[in-house]
Scaffold this active site. Structure first.
Site, PDB file in Angstrom:
ATOM      1  N   VAL A  33     -10.303   8.235  -1.296  1.00 33.77           N
ATOM      2  CA  VAL A  33      -9.880   6.855  -1.532  1.00 33.77           C
ATOM      3  C   VAL A  33      -8.503   6.555  -0.931  1.00 33.77           C
ATOM      4  O   VAL A  33      -7.744   7.460  -0.608  1.00 33.77           O
ATOM      5  CB  VAL A  33      -9.869   6.542  -3.051  1.00 33.77           C
ATOM      6  CG1 VAL A  33     -11.262   6.709  -3.629  1.00 33.77           C
ATOM      7  CG2 VAL A  33      -8.879   7.441  -3.798  1.00 33.77           C
ATOM      8  N   GLU A  34      -8.186   5.278  -0.814  1.00 26.80           N
ATOM      9  CA  GLU A  34      -6.920   4.767  -0.273  1.00 26.80           C
ATOM     10  C   GLU A  34      -6.574   5.401   1.074  1.00 26.80           C
ATOM     11  O   GLU A  34      -5.466   5.859   1.311  1.00 26.80           O
ATOM     12  CB  GLU A  34      -5.777   4.967  -1.282  1.00 26.80           C
ATOM     13  CG  GLU A  34      -5.893   4.048  -2.486  1.00 26.80           C
ATOM     14  CD  GLU A  34      -4.584   3.853  -3.221  1.00 26.80           C
ATOM     15  OE1 GLU A  34      -3.532   3.773  -2.555  1.00 26.80           O
ATOM     16  OE2 GLU A  34      -4.616   3.777  -4.448  1.00 26.80           O
ATOM     17  N   GLY A  35      -7.547   5.432   1.965  1.00 21.22           N
ATOM     18  CA  GLY A  35      -7.366   6.023   3.285  1.00 21.22           C
ATOM     19  C   GLY A  35      -7.874   7.450   3.273  1.00 21.22           C
ATOM     20  O   GLY A  35      -7.208   8.341   2.744  1.00 21.22           O
ATOM     21  N   ARG A  74       0.447   3.963  -2.903  1.00 26.10           N
ATOM     22  CA  ARG A  74      -0.053   5.270  -2.469  1.00 26.10           C
ATOM     23  C   ARG A  74       0.987   6.362  -2.710  1.00 26.10           C
ATOM     24  O   ARG A  74       0.651   7.542  -2.756  1.00 26.10           O
ATOM     25  CB  ARG A  74      -0.424   5.187  -0.984  1.00 26.10           C
ATOM     26  CG  ARG A  74      -1.240   6.358  -0.501  1.00 26.10           C
ATOM     27  CD  ARG A  74      -1.881   6.072   0.845  1.00 26.10           C
ATOM     28  NE  ARG A  74      -0.927   5.572   1.808  1.00 26.10           N
ATOM     29  CZ  ARG A  74      -1.250   5.093   2.999  1.00 26.10           C
ATOM     30  NH1 ARG A  74      -2.517   5.027   3.335  1.00 26.10           N
ATOM     31  NH2 ARG A  74      -0.339   4.666   3.843  1.00 26.10           N
ATOM     32  N   LEU A  87       0.824  -1.197   0.000  1.00 21.61           N
ATOM     33  CA  LEU A  87       0.000   0.000   0.000  1.00 21.61           C
ATOM     34  C   LEU A  87       0.860   1.250   0.000  1.00 21.61           C
ATOM     35  O   LEU A  87       0.565   2.223  -0.698  1.00 21.61           O
ATOM     36  CB  LEU A  87      -0.937   0.002   1.212  1.00 21.61           C
ATOM     37  CG  LEU A  87      -1.915   1.170   1.308  1.00 21.61           C
ATOM     38  CD1 LEU A  87      -2.845   1.193   0.108  1.00 21.61           C
ATOM     39  CD2 LEU A  87      -2.726   1.106   2.594  1.00 21.61           C
TER      40      LEU A  87
END
Length: 825
Positions: free
Chosen positions: A500-502, A378, A374
């Protein structure tokens, strides 16, 4: 004075030793030398003996291990174990899965700037540059974002075909498996350029090269899995997606309710051991078109087919779309940015163990796999998307602000618009530097857990702020959607990257400082490991070593914070040139401030700090801006310290240090233990908060760079799609800038003459005719003004439509009962 001299010598020796981080023995030696000098030169002997006794009481127990360990270290170790917050297995994996790069220096209070400046300049290979100049440029020319977002709600078939044929989905896959084998920097540059054309396009290309089956297989797949899937992913025969998020587990991915039960079942005609999966995922990008679905679930073995353990932990598997029982739901519609996104569901879907990533070695390793990958994904996709949008917005909006005139003046000359343009310019510069820095960290082999969170949060946040200011400058041009509007869809899509993505709120308040305080701190993680060492003797030895290193570090940062605050960070050794040296000194100061605040917060709040999200968020802001300004200074020096870029660097830097002081002062004002605040305020802000936001004068210089052809503007524009073509109205606007600037003196001359004349012509062509007859302008200048009028009209024009063109094609052709989503059962 003779009475005070020994005590002043004691304090001076301590301050010098702490500032320069000398060992305790050196401090004792320096202090003893000074006290001897005091004795010899007539200081009060009683005072000198008292000072010497104090030194002895401190130095002897601490310098003699046989005394220090049982009398000091052991009791402190017992106390430390009581206040140490418990780490869950998932938290431990998350901490251990990341590596520490230069961000660790920023937590040290005394950054080694040479380490930063000696990092190799990020550069593309000839092959990577050729790909950007060839297929990426061609793909950008083919893209019509209005048709994608309004007409098709998807990429047209020819774009899908071009993407697959040119291996855009295989940028990160090694060449031996048929991929392009590109660096993270090249990946960043491709996404950045595509994002300046269409966020749907950049999302479609970005996801397969981010966290998903390809990356997971490369790191953890068996050789057989790599040989089968990677070539098919590289050339687009397989389109991947990855299912992690569900209705009841968004950011809290470790609590996913989706499960797989170990059992026997049939696969390809044979009876094998496998898993029956029940899952409900949503927000899954590319799910509606994916042929291979990555899935995260918790694996259970109630019948003990694989061993004695019932809960086997989070596991990742690959599931062909056509597997019996898999339901790919209807599409989600994310804010008029209709990239392929939708739910995936299944009930008791059987897969053999061979579909687990890593097969049996991958059972229960899913959270570690996700944590490690991730941070890499990211680091690139979302920061690069934000960078592309911000740079593109800066360049085109600057040109628009010069071309668009009101009251006879370019709108960019109005101070209110200048303020917005300055923010756009400075944040585009910062976003570009930050996104490139995290990509470079990946290329150096790092797993940048903390920098990736910083880049994700701040790039997407600044990207949204730039999009807002762009819309404000454009006014009506920005709000009327259509093929001519280059900003409206980016504004609509800006919250997507935030979410998104956290989600950004969680990333700021929990991840950046929460991980950074442990992972990047030079001593905390070592102390935690020592305290948990099952070997008591080894643990005490390690804790002793790290504890006293930490104590010295804490004293040093207190002294350095006070000294830098007292001198406004204008004294001290620093790298850089005559222009940037002062910037490095300021960062030395704020690094010491952060380290001091972090230590005090962890010491006094202990495990409660985890729940002080506002404090954590503010200290995270300090770390983030330290990292961001470091990235900007690195980029500035990598590019040869161009003088033309100084207004952009200065605006972005001063904005960041202003934010740092705001964050520090807010953290202090809200710190729960008030007497501690008084001491910390004196150490960090002895003269009060002094950093100011960028001045209007500096903002005017930064804004002017966007509105005039120059080398700084050209550097900022590198990597975004500004080619003027039918599908790129923004590229046409940018291409007009130089000719508009050349025509402005002629325009001013003509308008002045027109204003003082008594001609009756009202339309522009007739006025030009009169101007030539009266000798105000030449025939050649008339052509120049006609061209200026045409360029201005193309720049400011907006679209209009017949009503039927704005209807959702196909929706109103459906029977009434089919027009609304199915209700959940």
């Amino acid at each position: 004075m003779s009475i005070l001299a020994p005590f002043l010598a004691f304090l001076l020796a301590g301050a010098v030793a702490a500032y320069h981080r000398l060992r305790l023995a050196y401090w004792a030696a320096i202090t003893a030398t000074l006290l001897v000098a005091c004795w010899l030169f007539g200081a009060n002997h009683t005072a000198t003996l008292i000072a010497a006794a104090i030194v002895a009481l401190i130095a002897v127990p601490l310098l003699v291990p046989g005394l220090r360990k049982p009398l000091v270290t052991a009791p402190l170790l017992g106390f430390y174990k009581k206040i140490l917050p418990p780490l869950s297995q998932t938290e431990r994996i998350a901490l251990e899965s990341g590596s520490v790069g230069f961000e660790g220096e920023l937590f040290s209070g005394d950054p080694d700037w040479k380490q930063l400046l000696d990092q190799p300049k990020p550069q593309l290979t000839a092959e990577e540059q050729a790909f950007l100049d060839g297929p990426v440029e061609e793909l950008a020319r083919m893209t019509n974002d209005w048709e994608i977002t309004h007409v098709h709600a998807d990429l047209p078939p020819e774009l899908w075909d071009f993407i697959k044929r040119n291996k855009f989905f295989g940028m990160i896959i090694p060449k031996e498996y048929g991929g392009l084998g590109f660096s993270a920097l090249a990946h960043h540059k491709v996404i950045q350029k595509l994002a300046s054309v269409s966020t749907v396009l950049s999302s479609t290309v970005g996801v397969p090269n981010s966290l998903g089956p390809g990356e997971l297989l490369m790191h953890y797949g068996t050789q057989a899995q790599k040989d089968h899937y990677l070539p098919r992913l590289a050339d687009g025969r397989e389109v991947p997606c990855f299912g992690l998020t569900g209705p009841f587990a968004g950011s809290d991915a470790t609590s996913i309710p989706d499960y797989g039960i170990v059992c026997e079942g049939e696969w390809n005609g044979a009876k094998v051991v496998g898993i029956k999966l029940t899952f409900d995922k949503r927000y899954i990008t590319l799910a509606p078109v994916a042929s291979i679905i990555g899935l995260a679930f918790r694996m259970y073995d109630p019948d003990g087919l694989l061993g004695d353990k019932r809960d086997l932990g989070i596991t990742l598997a690959l599931m062909p779309r056509d597997t019996a029982g898999v339901e790919v739901g209807r599409r989600h519609f994310p804010l008029n940015s209709p990239f392929q996104n939708g739910p995936v569901r299944g009930h008791e879907v059987f897969l053999p163990l061979s579909q687990i990533i890593g097969e049996e070695n991958g059972i229960g390793e899913g959270w570690r796999m996700l944590s490690e990958c991730l941070s890499i994904g990211r680091s690139i996709t979302l920061p690069s998307t934000a960078s592309g949008g911000a740079k593109f917005g800066a360049i085109v909006t600057g040109a628009y602000a010069r071309i668009r005139k009101q009251f006879g003046l370019s709108v960019g000359r109005f101070e209110g618009v200048e303020e917005a343009l300055a923010r756009i310019a400075g944040k585009a510069y910062a976003t570009s530097a930050l996104s490139q820095a995290t990509a470079a960290a990946v290329d150096r082999g790092e797993k940048p857990a903390v920098p990736s969170a910083i880049a994700k949060y701040h790039c997407t946040t600044m990207g949204r702020e730039v999009a807002k200011d762009v819309m404000d400058v454009l006014g009506g041009k920005g709000i009327i959607l259509g093929p001519r509007n280059f900003a409206g869809r980016a504004w609509q899509a800006s919250p997507i990257a935030i979410t998104v993505e956290g989600a950004n709120i969680m990333t700021r308040s929990l991840l950046i400082f929460g991980q950074g305080a442990i992972l990047c701190h030079p001593w905390v993680l070592k102390e935690m490991k020592a305290a948990q060492d099952p070997d008591a003797k080894a643990g005490l030895e390690a804790f002793d070593r790290n504890l006293f290193g930490h104590i010295g570090y804490a004293f040093s940062n207190a002294v350095r914070s006070f000294w830098f605050g007292l001198t406004a960070a204008k004294i001290g050794k620093a790298p850089g040139d005559d222009y940037t040296r002062r910037y490095f000194r300021k960062l030395d100061r704020y690094s010491a401030n952060l380290a001091l605040m972090a230590d005090v917060s962890m010491l006094l709040l202990g495990g409660k700090l985890k729940f002080k999200e506002s404090l954590s968020g503010r200290l995270g802001d300090v770390l983030s801006h330290l990292y961001m300004t470091s990235a900007m200074l690195k980029r500035y020096h990598d590019e040869g310290a161009p003088v033309a870029d100084q207004p952009l660097l200065a605006w972005a830097f001063h904005n960041s240090v202003h934010e740092i002081e705001l964050a520090l002062s807010a953290a202090l004002r809200n710190f729960p233990i008030r007497p501690v605040v008084w001491l910390l305020w004196a150490l960090i802000f002895p003269w009060g908060r002094r950093a100011e936001a960028p001045s209007d004068r500096l903002g005017r210089r930064a804004a002017a760079l966007l509105m005039t052809p120059n080398e700084a503007r050209d550097r900022l524009a590198q990597g975004v799609f500004t080619t003027p073509c039918a599908n790129n109205p923004a590229g046409r606007i940018d291409s007009y800038l130089a000719r508009v600037v050349l025509a402005e003196p002629v325009e001013r001359k003509f308008l002045k003459a027109l204003k003082t004349s008594d001609i009756e012509a009202l339309d522009f062509p007739a006025q030009l005719d009169e101007g030539v007859r009266e000798g105000w302008i030449t025939a050649e200048e008339r052509k120049q003004l006609e061209e200026l009028r045409a360029m201005t009209l193309d720049t400011i024009s907006v679209d209009d439509f017949d009503p039927h063109e704005l209807r959702a094609a196909g929706y109103y052709d459906l029977p009434q009962h089919q027009r609304h989503p199915r209700e959940a059962a």
